[in-house]
Write a protein that holds these residues in place. Structure first.
Motif, PDB file in Angstrom:
ATOM      1  N   GLN A  28      -3.979  -1.516  -9.571  1.00  0.00           N
ATOM      2  CA  GLN A  28      -3.492  -0.157  -9.372  1.00  0.00           C
ATOM      3  C   GLN A  28      -2.824  -0.020  -8.004  1.00  0.00           C
ATOM      4  O   GLN A  28      -3.340  -0.496  -6.995  1.00  0.00           O
ATOM      5  N   ARG A  29      -1.689   0.660  -7.993  1.00  0.00           N
ATOM      6  CA  ARG A  29      -0.947   0.804  -6.730  1.00  0.00           C
ATOM      7  C   ARG A  29      -1.771   1.534  -5.672  1.00  0.00           C
ATOM      8  O   ARG A  29      -1.736   1.186  -4.493  1.00  0.00           O
ATOM      9  N   LYS A  30      -2.526   2.530  -6.091  1.00  0.00           N
ATOM     10  CA  LYS A  30      -3.337   3.299  -5.137  1.00  0.00           C
ATOM     11  C   LYS A  30      -4.295   2.379  -4.373  1.00  0.00           C
ATOM     12  O   LYS A  30      -4.425   2.478  -3.152  1.00  0.00           O
ATOM     13  N   ALA A  31      -4.948   1.473  -5.086  1.00  0.00           N
ATOM     14  CA  ALA A  31      -5.884   0.556  -4.440  1.00  0.00           C
ATOM     15  C   ALA A  31      -5.155  -0.412  -3.518  1.00  0.00           C
ATOM     16  O   ALA A  31      -5.665  -0.760  -2.442  1.00  0.00           O
ATOM     17  N   ARG A  32      -3.967  -0.833  -3.911  1.00  0.00           N
ATOM     18  CA  ARG A  32      -3.202  -1.746  -3.052  1.00  0.00           C
ATOM     19  C   ARG A  32      -2.766  -1.048  -1.779  1.00  0.00           C
ATOM     20  O   ARG A  32      -2.782  -1.642  -0.686  1.00  0.00           O
ATOM     21  N   VAL A  33      -2.360   0.199  -1.894  1.00  0.00           N
ATOM     22  CA  VAL A  33      -1.946   0.960  -0.715  1.00  0.00           C
ATOM     23  C   VAL A  33      -3.126   1.162   0.230  1.00  0.00           C
ATOM     24  O   VAL A  33      -3.010   0.983   1.449  1.00  0.00           O
ATOM     25  N   SER A  35      -5.961  -0.556   0.474  1.00  0.00           N
ATOM     26  CA  SER A  35      -6.567  -1.779   0.995  1.00  0.00           C
ATOM     27  C   SER A  35      -5.593  -2.676   1.748  1.00  0.00           C
ATOM     28  O   SER A  35      -6.002  -3.501   2.574  1.00  0.00           O
ATOM     29  N   GLY A  36      -4.294  -2.546   1.440  1.00  0.00           N
ATOM     30  CA  GLY A  36      -3.316  -3.460   2.021  1.00  0.00           C
ATOM     31  C   GLY A  36      -3.384  -4.855   1.421  1.00  0.00           C
ATOM     32  O   GLY A  36      -2.874  -5.813   2.008  1.00  0.00           O
ATOM     33  N   LEU A  37      -3.996  -4.971   0.231  1.00  0.00           N
ATOM     34  CA  LEU A  37      -4.170  -6.266  -0.427  1.00  0.00           C
ATOM     35  C   LEU A  37      -3.357  -6.327  -1.723  1.00  0.00           C
ATOM     36  O   LEU A  37      -2.913  -5.301  -2.226  1.00  0.00           O
ATOM     37  N   PHE A  38      -3.186  -7.530  -2.259  1.00  0.00           N
ATOM     38  CA  PHE A  38      -2.531  -7.690  -3.555  1.00  0.00           C
ATOM     39  C   PHE A  38      -3.027  -8.970  -4.212  1.00  0.00           C
ATOM     40  O   PHE A  38      -3.657  -9.824  -3.566  1.00  0.00           O
ATOM     41  N   LEU A  39      -2.748  -9.092  -5.509  1.00  0.00           N
ATOM     42  CA  LEU A  39      -3.187 -10.243  -6.292  1.00  0.00           C
ATOM     43  C   LEU A  39      -2.025 -11.205  -6.537  1.00  0.00           C
ATOM     44  O   LEU A  39      -0.898 -10.785  -6.786  1.00  0.00           O
ATOM     45  N   ALA A  40      -2.337 -12.489  -6.495  1.00  0.00           N
ATOM     46  CA  ALA A  40      -1.387 -13.539  -6.873  1.00  0.00           C
ATOM     47  C   ALA A  40      -2.099 -14.435  -7.869  1.00  0.00           C
ATOM     48  O   ALA A  40      -3.092 -15.088  -7.531  1.00  0.00           O
ATOM     49  N   GLU A  41      -1.597 -14.464  -9.097  1.00  0.00           N
ATOM     50  CA  GLU A  41      -2.270 -15.181 -10.172  1.00  0.00           C
ATOM     51  C   GLU A  41      -1.748 -16.610 -10.291  1.00  0.00           C
ATOM     52  O   GLU A  41      -0.543 -16.826 -10.378  1.00  0.00           O
ATOM     53  N   GLY A  42      -2.681 -17.554 -10.293  1.00  0.00           N
ATOM     54  CA  GLY A  42      -2.296 -18.916 -10.581  1.00  0.00           C
ATOM     55  C   GLY A  42      -2.576 -19.893  -9.456  1.00  0.00           C
ATOM     56  O   GLY A  42      -2.394 -19.579  -8.275  1.00  0.00           O
ATOM     57  N   HIS A  43      -3.013 -21.077  -9.835  1.00  0.00           N
ATOM     58  CA  HIS A  43      -3.297 -22.146  -8.872  1.00  0.00           C
ATOM     59  C   HIS A  43      -2.063 -22.467  -8.039  1.00  0.00           C
ATOM     60  O   HIS A  43      -2.123 -22.585  -6.804  1.00  0.00           O
ATOM     61  N   LYS A  44      -0.904 -22.571  -8.715  1.00  0.00           N
ATOM     62  CA  LYS A  44       0.330 -22.923  -8.001  1.00  0.00           C
ATOM     63  C   LYS A  44       0.714 -21.862  -6.972  1.00  0.00           C
ATOM     64  O   LYS A  44       1.151 -22.192  -5.869  1.00  0.00           O
ATOM     65  N   LEU A  45       0.565 -20.576  -7.327  1.00  0.00           N
ATOM     66  CA  LEU A  45       0.931 -19.523  -6.385  1.00  0.00           C
ATOM     67  C   LEU A  45       0.068 -19.575  -5.132  1.00  0.00           C
ATOM     68  O   LEU A  45       0.563 -19.370  -4.014  1.00  0.00           O
ATOM     69  N   VAL A  46      -1.213 -19.847  -5.300  1.00  0.00           N
ATOM     70  CA  VAL A  46      -2.088 -19.938  -4.129  1.00  0.00           C
ATOM     71  C   VAL A  46      -1.717 -21.151  -3.288  1.00  0.00           C
ATOM     72  O   VAL A  46      -1.682 -21.068  -2.047  1.00  0.00           O
ATOM     73  N   SER A 155      10.354   2.984  -4.508  1.00  0.00           N
ATOM     74  CA  SER A 155      10.708   1.854  -5.352  1.00  0.00           C
ATOM     75  C   SER A 155       9.477   1.300  -6.041  1.00  0.00           C
ATOM     76  O   SER A 155       8.338   1.628  -5.697  1.00  0.00           O
ATOM     77  N   ALA A 156       9.710   0.434  -7.010  1.00  0.00           N
ATOM     78  CA  ALA A 156       8.610  -0.309  -7.607  1.00  0.00           C
ATOM     79  C   ALA A 156       7.913  -1.118  -6.516  1.00  0.00           C
ATOM     80  O   ALA A 156       8.537  -1.561  -5.552  1.00  0.00           O
ATOM     81  N   ASP A 157       6.615  -1.300  -6.676  1.00  0.00           N
ATOM     82  CA  ASP A 157       5.823  -1.992  -5.667  1.00  0.00           C
ATOM     83  C   ASP A 157       6.044  -3.500  -5.770  1.00  0.00           C
ATOM     84  O   ASP A 157       5.713  -4.106  -6.790  1.00  0.00           O
ATOM     85  N   PHE A 159       4.368  -5.692  -4.477  1.00  0.00           N
ATOM     86  CA  PHE A 159       3.071  -6.360  -4.461  1.00  0.00           C
ATOM     87  C   PHE A 159       2.261  -6.083  -5.730  1.00  0.00           C
ATOM     88  O   PHE A 159       1.102  -6.469  -5.813  1.00  0.00           O
ATOM     89  N   GLY A 160       2.854  -5.421  -6.708  1.00  0.00           N
ATOM     90  CA  GLY A 160       2.211  -5.269  -7.997  1.00  0.00           C
ATOM     91  C   GLY A 160       2.154  -6.602  -8.724  1.00  0.00           C
ATOM     92  O   GLY A 160       2.967  -7.505  -8.482  1.00  0.00           O
ATOM     93  N   VAL A 161       1.213  -6.739  -9.645  1.00  0.00           N
ATOM     94  CA  VAL A 161       1.000  -8.020 -10.320  1.00  0.00           C
ATOM     95  C   VAL A 161       2.257  -8.489 -11.043  1.00  0.00           C
ATOM     96  O   VAL A 161       2.641  -9.665 -10.966  1.00  0.00           O
ATOM     97  N   GLU A 162       2.939  -7.587 -11.750  1.00  0.00           N
ATOM     98  CA  GLU A 162       4.135  -7.978 -12.494  1.00  0.00           C
ATOM     99  C   GLU A 162       5.237  -8.459 -11.560  1.00  0.00           C
ATOM    100  O   GLU A 162       5.913  -9.464 -11.838  1.00  0.00           O
TER     101      GLU A 162
END
Length: 267
Positions: A28-33, A35-46, A155-157, A159-162
């Motif tokens: 959720q964008r509200k939680a990202r705003v 916390s200042g955090l975001f998710l990155a999915e996948g072994h390669k991305l990390v 604009s679209a975030d 740092f959103g998952v998509e």
């Protein structure tokens, strides 16, 4: 001098765990705003993030862990990140999808100061709405060596998952800024090089524009293009020639074409 403390290790089997709930909330964008955090999915991305100098605050990893995941967990722990091992059911809840990635990283958001972006071509997007477009444009900026991407106004975030998924790791490589319209106008006026806007009414074929060492490619919204306010600020309004019945390109495609034309002499 001692190095950073090692991160903690937890094993979670319940989707009701508060830590899991906090990670899930980052969809959720509200939680990202907040916390200042975001998710990155996948072994390669990390792995890509680590190579670019980004350290996660935490990773959530599938259990039982493969050798590669265990190695990554040890690596990020040594850098101070916490590691949460979770079963498949919990990972599906965290990812909000079936067949989730084996690793999900939690990172702090980093935003750049446009004034500190290197010389070269900057992409500026006026209020893009589609997170997939934003992520794809960040990836394109990385591939073609742009100096950065600026998001103007609402604009679209990015740092959103998509959006992060669409960057394919380029979120960790490309300087990214978010500014209000009036701040962008002031920045563009101070920066050396032309402000080049794409516009359906543009009279200049983008293929004829002579690239400069420092320039800004300004793109409008998916629905209506550039506002008249920003179009009037451009040094030149360009068009991308089309031969078929469609009246416009997808924003990410148009940006890729425009950036390629402006960067082609240096590629």
């Amino acid at each position: 001098m001692s190095g950073p403390r090692s991160g903690s290790v937890k094993h979670v089997t319940s989707t009701a765990n508060p830590l899991i709930k906090a990670v899930r909330a980052l969809h959720q964008r509200k939680a990202r705003v907040e916390s200042g955090l975001f998710l990155a999915e996948g072994h390669k991305l990390v792995i890509d993030a680590l190579a670019a100098g980004w350290t996660p605050t935490m990773i959530v990893a599938m259990e039982p862990a493969t050798a590669a995941v265990s190695e990554l967990a040890a690596r990020v722990r040594a850098l101070g990140a916490d590691v949460v091992f979770a079963n498949a059911a919990v990972m599906e809840k965290v990812a909000r999808r079936e067949n989730p990635q084996t690793v999900i990283g939690v990172f702090e958001q980093h935003l750049a100061d446009p004034a500190k972006m290197a010389e070269g071509t900057i992409i500026a997007l006026e209020e893009p709405r589609d997170p997939g477009n934003v992520g794809t444009i960040i990836r394109t900026a990385d591939a073609l060596g742009a100096a950065g991407v600026i998001l103007i106004g609402s604009s679209a975030d990015p740092f959103g998952v998509e959006a992060v998924r669409a960057t394919m790791g380029s979120i960790f490589h490309v300087p990214l800024a978010r500014v209000e319209r009036e701040d962008f106008v002031r920045f563009a006026a101070r920066r050396a090089g032309p402000l080049i806007g794409t516009h359906l009414a543009g009279s200049v074929d983008i293929r004829t524009v002579e690239p400069s060492g420092s320039q800004i490619l300004l793109m409008g919204t998916e629905q209506s293009g550039l506002t008249e306010e920003l179009a009037a600020r451009c040094d030149v309004l360009v068009r991308i020639p089309m031969a078929g019945k469609a009246d416009s390109f997808n924003l990410a495609i148009a940006t890729a074409i425009g950036l390629y034309e402006l960067r082609r002499p240096t590629l």
